[in-house]
Design a protein around this motif. Structure first.
Motif, PDB file in Angstrom:
ATOM      1  N   GLU A  32     -13.676   0.106  13.686  1.00  0.00           N
ATOM      2  CA  GLU A  32     -12.787   1.197  13.272  1.00  0.00           C
ATOM      3  C   GLU A  32     -11.516   0.676  12.603  1.00  0.00           C
ATOM      4  OE1 GLU A  32     -13.433   5.042  16.132  1.00  0.00           O
ATOM      5  OE2 GLU A  32     -12.213   3.395  16.951  1.00  0.00           O
ATOM      6  N   ILE A  33     -11.114  -0.534  12.929  1.00  0.00           N
ATOM      7  CA  ILE A  33      -9.894  -1.071  12.317  1.00  0.00           C
ATOM      8  C   ILE A  33     -10.073  -1.275  10.819  1.00  0.00           C
ATOM      9  CG2 ILE A  33      -9.201  -2.189  14.474  1.00  0.00           C
ATOM     10  CD1 ILE A  33     -10.078  -4.860  13.278  1.00  0.00           C
ATOM     11  N   PHE A  34     -11.320  -1.279  10.348  1.00  0.00           N
ATOM     12  CA  PHE A  34     -11.594  -1.338   8.917  1.00  0.00           C
ATOM     13  C   PHE A  34     -11.859   0.066   8.358  1.00  0.00           C
ATOM     14  CE2 PHE A  34     -13.447  -5.293  10.771  1.00  0.00           C
ATOM     15  CZ  PHE A  34     -12.469  -6.160  10.338  1.00  0.00           C
ATOM     16  N   HIS A  35     -12.663   0.846   9.077  1.00  0.00           N
ATOM     17  CA  HIS A  35     -13.091   2.149   8.563  1.00  0.00           C
ATOM     18  C   HIS A  35     -11.959   3.171   8.531  1.00  0.00           C
ATOM     19  CE1 HIS A  35     -17.216   0.979   8.211  1.00  0.00           C
ATOM     20  NE2 HIS A  35     -17.376   0.775   9.503  1.00  0.00           N
ATOM     21  N   VAL A  36     -11.151   3.234   9.579  1.00  0.00           N
ATOM     22  CA  VAL A  36     -10.092   4.248   9.640  1.00  0.00           C
ATOM     23  C   VAL A  36      -9.055   4.059   8.539  1.00  0.00           C
ATOM     24  CG1 VAL A  36      -8.184   5.152  11.039  1.00  0.00           C
ATOM     25  CG2 VAL A  36     -10.435   4.798  12.078  1.00  0.00           C
ATOM     26  N   PRO A  37      -8.482   2.859   8.357  1.00  0.00           N
ATOM     27  CA  PRO A  37      -7.519   2.697   7.246  1.00  0.00           C
ATOM     28  C   PRO A  37      -8.130   2.985   5.881  1.00  0.00           C
ATOM     29  CG  PRO A  37      -7.340   0.876   8.789  1.00  0.00           C
ATOM     30  CD  PRO A  37      -8.553   1.638   9.180  1.00  0.00           C
ATOM     31  N   GLN A  38      -9.405   2.596   5.699  1.00  0.00           N
ATOM     32  CA  GLN A  38     -10.049   2.860   4.411  1.00  0.00           C
ATOM     33  C   GLN A  38     -10.199   4.357   4.170  1.00  0.00           C
ATOM     34  OE1 GLN A  38     -11.002   0.479   1.979  1.00  0.00           O
ATOM     35  NE2 GLN A  38     -11.069   2.385   0.832  1.00  0.00           N
ATOM     36  N   ALA A  39     -10.596   5.091   5.196  1.00  0.00           N
ATOM     37  CA  ALA A  39     -10.724   6.543   5.068  1.00  0.00           C
ATOM     38  C   ALA A  39      -9.367   7.182   4.789  1.00  0.00           C
ATOM     39  CB  ALA A  39     -11.327   7.126   6.339  1.00  0.00           C
ATOM     40  N   ARG A  40      -8.319   6.673   5.403  1.00  0.00           N
ATOM     41  CA  ARG A  40      -6.984   7.220   5.185  1.00  0.00           C
ATOM     42  C   ARG A  40      -6.487   6.944   3.766  1.00  0.00           C
ATOM     43  NH1 ARG A  40      -3.918   8.868   9.458  1.00  0.00           N
ATOM     44  NH2 ARG A  40      -1.979   7.936   8.654  1.00  0.00           N
ATOM     45  N   HIS A  41      -6.917   5.841   3.158  1.00  0.00           N
ATOM     46  CA  HIS A  41      -6.626   5.605   1.743  1.00  0.00           C
ATOM     47  C   HIS A  41      -7.227   6.728   0.893  1.00  0.00           C
ATOM     48  CE1 HIS A  41      -4.502   1.823   1.530  1.00  0.00           C
ATOM     49  NE2 HIS A  41      -5.383   1.224   2.314  1.00  0.00           N
ATOM     50  N   TYR A  42      -8.459   7.105   1.230  1.00  0.00           N
ATOM     51  CA  TYR A  42      -9.123   8.191   0.501  1.00  0.00           C
ATOM     52  C   TYR A  42      -8.399   9.507   0.735  1.00  0.00           C
ATOM     53  CZ  TYR A  42     -13.164   5.443  -0.982  1.00  0.00           C
ATOM     54  OH  TYR A  42     -13.988   4.528  -1.594  1.00  0.00           O
ATOM     55  N   CYS A  43      -7.910   9.717   1.961  1.00  0.00           N
ATOM     56  CA  CYS A  43      -7.161  10.939   2.260  1.00  0.00           C
ATOM     57  C   CYS A  43      -5.877  11.017   1.438  1.00  0.00           C
ATOM     58  CB  CYS A  43      -6.818  11.004   3.749  1.00  0.00           C
ATOM     59  SG  CYS A  43      -8.240  11.276   4.837  1.00  0.00           S
ATOM     60  N   LYS A  44      -5.352   9.872   1.095  1.00  0.00           N
ATOM     61  CA  LYS A  44      -4.121   9.802   0.298  1.00  0.00           C
ATOM     62  C   LYS A  44      -4.430   9.952  -1.195  1.00  0.00           C
ATOM     63  CE  LYS A  44      -1.364   6.655   1.819  1.00  0.00           C
ATOM     64  NZ  LYS A  44      -0.704   5.323   2.032  1.00  0.00           N
ATOM     65  N   GLY A  45      -5.728   9.960  -1.537  1.00  0.00           N
ATOM     66  CA  GLY A  45      -6.123  10.049  -2.940  1.00  0.00           C
ATOM     67  C   GLY A  45      -6.248   8.715  -3.625  1.00  0.00           C
ATOM     68  N   ASN A  46      -6.159   7.641  -2.854  1.00  0.00           N
ATOM     69  CA  ASN A  46      -6.257   6.290  -3.405  1.00  0.00           C
ATOM     70  C   ASN A  46      -7.717   5.821  -3.305  1.00  0.00           C
ATOM     71  OD1 ASN A  46      -5.934   3.685  -4.250  1.00  0.00           O
ATOM     72  ND2 ASN A  46      -4.661   3.029  -2.524  1.00  0.00           N
ATOM     73  N   PHE A  47      -8.490   6.100  -4.349  1.00  0.00           N
ATOM     74  CA  PHE A  47      -9.921   5.780  -4.325  1.00  0.00           C
ATOM     75  C   PHE A  47     -10.234   4.409  -4.920  1.00  0.00           C
ATOM     76  CE2 PHE A  47      -9.688  10.435  -4.346  1.00  0.00           C
ATOM     77  CZ  PHE A  47     -10.468  10.726  -3.238  1.00  0.00           C
ATOM     78  N   THR A  48      -9.215   3.710  -5.377  1.00  0.00           N
ATOM     79  CA  THR A  48      -9.453   2.389  -5.968  1.00  0.00           C
ATOM     80  C   THR A  48      -9.249   1.261  -4.966  1.00  0.00           C
ATOM     81  OG1 THR A  48      -7.147   2.309  -6.726  1.00  0.00           O
ATOM     82  CG2 THR A  48      -8.794   3.194  -8.254  1.00  0.00           C
ATOM     83  N   SER A  49      -8.587   1.545  -3.861  1.00  0.00           N
ATOM     84  CA  SER A  49      -8.355   0.513  -2.843  1.00  0.00           C
ATOM     85  C   SER A  49      -9.622   0.311  -2.014  1.00  0.00           C
ATOM     86  CB  SER A  49      -7.196   0.944  -1.940  1.00  0.00           C
ATOM     87  OG  SER A  49      -7.022   0.020  -0.876  1.00  0.00           O
ATOM     88  N   TRP A  50      -9.925  -0.953  -1.709  1.00  0.00           N
ATOM     89  CA  TRP A  50     -11.129  -1.247  -0.926  1.00  0.00           C
ATOM     90  C   TRP A  50     -10.906  -2.491  -0.074  1.00  0.00           C
ATOM     91  CZ3 TRP A  50     -15.179   1.553   0.315  1.00  0.00           C
ATOM     92  CH2 TRP A  50     -16.259   0.942   0.935  1.00  0.00           C
ATOM     93  N   ASP A  51     -11.231  -2.366   1.205  1.00  0.00           N
ATOM     94  CA  ASP A  51     -11.109  -3.487   2.134  1.00  0.00           C
ATOM     95  C   ASP A  51     -12.314  -4.408   1.950  1.00  0.00           C
ATOM     96  OD1 ASP A  51     -11.022  -5.247   4.281  1.00  0.00           O
ATOM     97  OD2 ASP A  51     -10.254  -3.746   5.676  1.00  0.00           O
ATOM     98  N   PRO A  52     -12.136  -5.666   1.577  1.00  0.00           N
ATOM     99  CA  PRO A  52     -13.269  -6.570   1.326  1.00  0.00           C
ATOM    100  C   PRO A  52     -14.083  -6.906   2.568  1.00  0.00           C
ATOM    101  CG  PRO A  52     -11.194  -7.777   1.268  1.00  0.00           C
ATOM    102  CD  PRO A  52     -10.830  -6.333   1.332  1.00  0.00           C
ATOM    103  N   MET A  53     -13.590  -6.525   3.764  1.00  0.00           N
ATOM    104  CA  MET A  53     -14.353  -6.787   4.988  1.00  0.00           C
ATOM    105  C   MET A  53     -15.373  -5.698   5.291  1.00  0.00           C
ATOM    106  SD  MET A  53     -13.524  -9.694   6.067  1.00  0.00           S
ATOM    107  CE  MET A  53     -14.313  -9.620   7.688  1.00  0.00           C
ATOM    108  N   ILE A  54     -15.303  -4.582   4.577  1.00  0.00           N
ATOM    109  CA  ILE A  54     -16.240  -3.473   4.809  1.00  0.00           C
ATOM    110  C   ILE A  54     -17.534  -3.752   4.056  1.00  0.00           C
ATOM    111  CG2 ILE A  54     -16.652  -1.016   4.461  1.00  0.00           C
ATOM    112  CD1 ILE A  54     -13.665  -0.570   4.796  1.00  0.00           C
ATOM    113  N   THR A  55     -18.654  -3.669   4.755  1.00  0.00           N
ATOM    114  CA  THR A  55     -19.945  -4.039   4.164  1.00  0.00           C
ATOM    115  C   THR A  55     -20.722  -2.841   3.636  1.00  0.00           C
ATOM    116  OG1 THR A  55     -21.068  -3.866   6.306  1.00  0.00           O
ATOM    117  CG2 THR A  55     -20.118  -5.998   5.729  1.00  0.00           C
ATOM    118  N   THR A  56     -20.367  -1.621   4.056  1.00  0.00           N
ATOM    119  CA  THR A  56     -21.141  -0.429   3.705  1.00  0.00           C
ATOM    120  C   THR A  56     -20.424   0.397   2.639  1.00  0.00           C
ATOM    121  OG1 THR A  56     -20.126   0.689   5.596  1.00  0.00           O
ATOM    122  CG2 THR A  56     -22.321  -0.257   5.912  1.00  0.00           C
TER     123      THR A  56
END
Length: 511
Positions: A32-56
């Motif tokens: 969740e420490i990877f998925h939650v921040p990534q989802a919150r980026h999307y909630c902010k409208g930032n669809f270009t940010s991506w955590d390189p540790m996320i595999t899916t």
């Protein structure tokens, strides 16, 4: 009883346990420490940010956006939050899986009703509720992982395929792949199942037409001949229809025999190939959405350079044949009233005894294959060896690898489990379907270097849904087993935290 009852029953444990989990573990944990921040980026409208540790892929995050958007106006009106970003809390994101778990249970109910129309609503509801308690699926309902969304999308795609809505099935399949890329294998399995069922339906219609033609000819010879032919035609038509999809006669299952199964398999393949050739343009048109999805996925892999998005070194494809062995044993143990009984053992023993020399050859082949898989293709991933928060860490150390000989002593259990699984499936399914299922399991599990029981969820659901377990007693026993496991794992997760000396923070036991 019915789909409404299923949704209510599942909600009755999803809601309170979700509240309990969020109260005791309010912050993101593990993946969740990877998925939650990534989802919150999307909630902010930032669809270009991506955590390189996320595999899916980001499928789960898009589902969460839709989920949060559905209740955002209400909480905004009562001034519970001031922005959409604030609404995307850890608890809100986790609740995505709670809603999906309820939807998944309804999808499972519909699949059971399609596969076994002779079941009344009470029994179908019982079976669905037990499957909703399946430990891996149940546990990750309360965390922000991809497992629940992945299972729901794959099963929804399968349901639409069974209803012959192939375009919608492919769209749901694309969603499944967008949640977890290895689901491409299960969507191809869904497509293959659809082709098998469609060609069987064509064969059935052809035989029915031949019977109708013969009945018309016999009508000219007299009323007596007509009556005899009509009765025969009706019986044969019923037998043919009983083989369509999964509506076989469950009260009198076919006997399992490896030799007869091999001949039936060859016959099935011949019939399907011949029929497919005659209707190739129709099949191409109907199932082209799956082909489009496959081409798009191949293009993604070529563009990405790998099937995984991030952490490619830790998730490199490896020939982990032992993973198939682990899956068979775990699945059989989670269906223990079906596979580990004296009656099932006797059935397998008698079927091999009837074959005499061939039976011995098959047993030796299975044992040899399992032995080689365990000896040469058993992988101890660094994550498995280093992370004592996972139950697989203790299973590996305390059972599989407790002594150098233990992994070899478990080989007979692996072989028995696979023979039992295949025998149960072969009683009610076309042999070619069983072969496709096995190949799908192999394609998903063998390349994975990490022992993760979460990867077994989708193949397990396909297994148990098509095993046609008829005994309510067996279902109740499995429900009790799942409930005990769930109580244990959730209690350990919530109430038995521990600390690491080398890292700050609270650690918890997890699957």
């Amino acid at each position: 009883m019915g789909r409404l009852a299923v949704g209510v029953i599942v909600s009755c444990w999803v809601i309170p346990i979700s509240i309990l989990v969020n109260r005791i573990v309010p912050d993101p944990y593990m993946d969740e420490i990877f998925h939650v921040p990534q989802a919150r980026h999307y909630c902010k409208g930032n669809f270009t940010s991506w955590d390189p540790m996320i595999t899916t892929p980001p499928g789960l995050y898009f589902l969460s956006l839709a989920h949060v958007a559905s209740f955002f106006p209400g909480i905004l009106c009562i001034q519970a939050v001031s922005s959409f970003f604030d609404a995307c809390s850890t608890a809100a994101l986790r609740s995505t899986n709670g809603v999906l778990a309820v939807i998944c249970s309804i999808v499972v109910y519909e699949i059971i009703s399609q596969l076994r129309p002779e079941l009344d609503k009470r029994r179908a509801t019982l079976y669905t509720v037990v499957l909703a308690l399946y430990p891996l699926h149940w546990f990750f309902t309360y965390l922000y992982y991809t497992d629940v969304a992945s299972l729901t999308a794959v099963l929804a795609s399968y349901l639409m395929c069974m209803k012959k809505n192939y375009p919608l099935s492919a769209v749901l399949g694309a969603l499944a792949v967008l949640v977890r890329q290895t689901n491409i294998v299960w969507i191809l399995f869904v497509g293959c199942s659809g082709i098998i069922n469609y060609t069987i339906g064509v064969q059935t219609d052809k035989h029915c037409e031949q019977l109708d033609d013969s009945s018309e000819l016999d009508q000219k010879d007299g009323q007596l001949s007509l009556g005899k032919t009509a009765a025969t035609g009706s019986n044969l038509r019923r037998r043919r229809l009983s083989n369509f999809v999964d509506t076989s006669d469950h009260s009198s299952p076919k006997n399992f025999s490896p030799s007869s199964n091999s001949s039936d398999l060859i016959d099935d393949i011949k019939e399907i190939l011949i029929t497919s050739w005659y209707i190739k343009w129709r099949l191409l048109l109907l199932f082209s959405p799956y082909a489009v999805l496959l081409v798009a996925f191949v293009g993604f892999v070529y563009w990405n350079g790998s099937i995984v998005l991030g952490a490619k070194e830790a998730h490199a494809v490896s020939p982990h044949f032992a993973q198939l062995m682990y899956f068979s044993l775990i699945s059989a143990l989670l269906m223990v009233p079906v596979h580990f009984t004296l009656s099932q053992t006797a059935v397998l023993f008698q079927s091999f005894c009837k074959l005499r020399v061939l039976g011995i050859v098959l047993c030796l082949t299975g044992l040899t294959t399992a032995f080689l898989s365990v000896h040469f293709f058993s992988i101890a991933h660094p994550y498995l060896l280093a992370d004592n928060r996972h139950y697989t860490f203790y299973i590996w150390r305390k059972i599989i690898n407790v002594h150098w000989s233990t992994k070899y002593l478990m080989v007979p259990l692996y072989v028995y489990s696979w023979f039992s699984i295949l025998s149960v499936l072969a009683k009610f399914q076309k042999k070619v379907w069983v072969l496709v299922y096995f190949l799908a399991c192999a394609a998903v599990l063998i390349p994975s270097p990490l022992i993760e029981f979460r990867y077994y969820t989708i193949p397990f659901f396909f297994l148990i849904l098509h095993s046609h377990v008829n005994s309510d007693r067996n279902w109740v026993l499995m429900g009790i087993l799942y409930t005990v496991i769930n109580i244990f794992t959730m209690a350990m997760f919530l109430f038995k935290p521990f600390s690491w000396h080398h890292e700050a923070g609270i650690q918890r036991f997890i699957w």
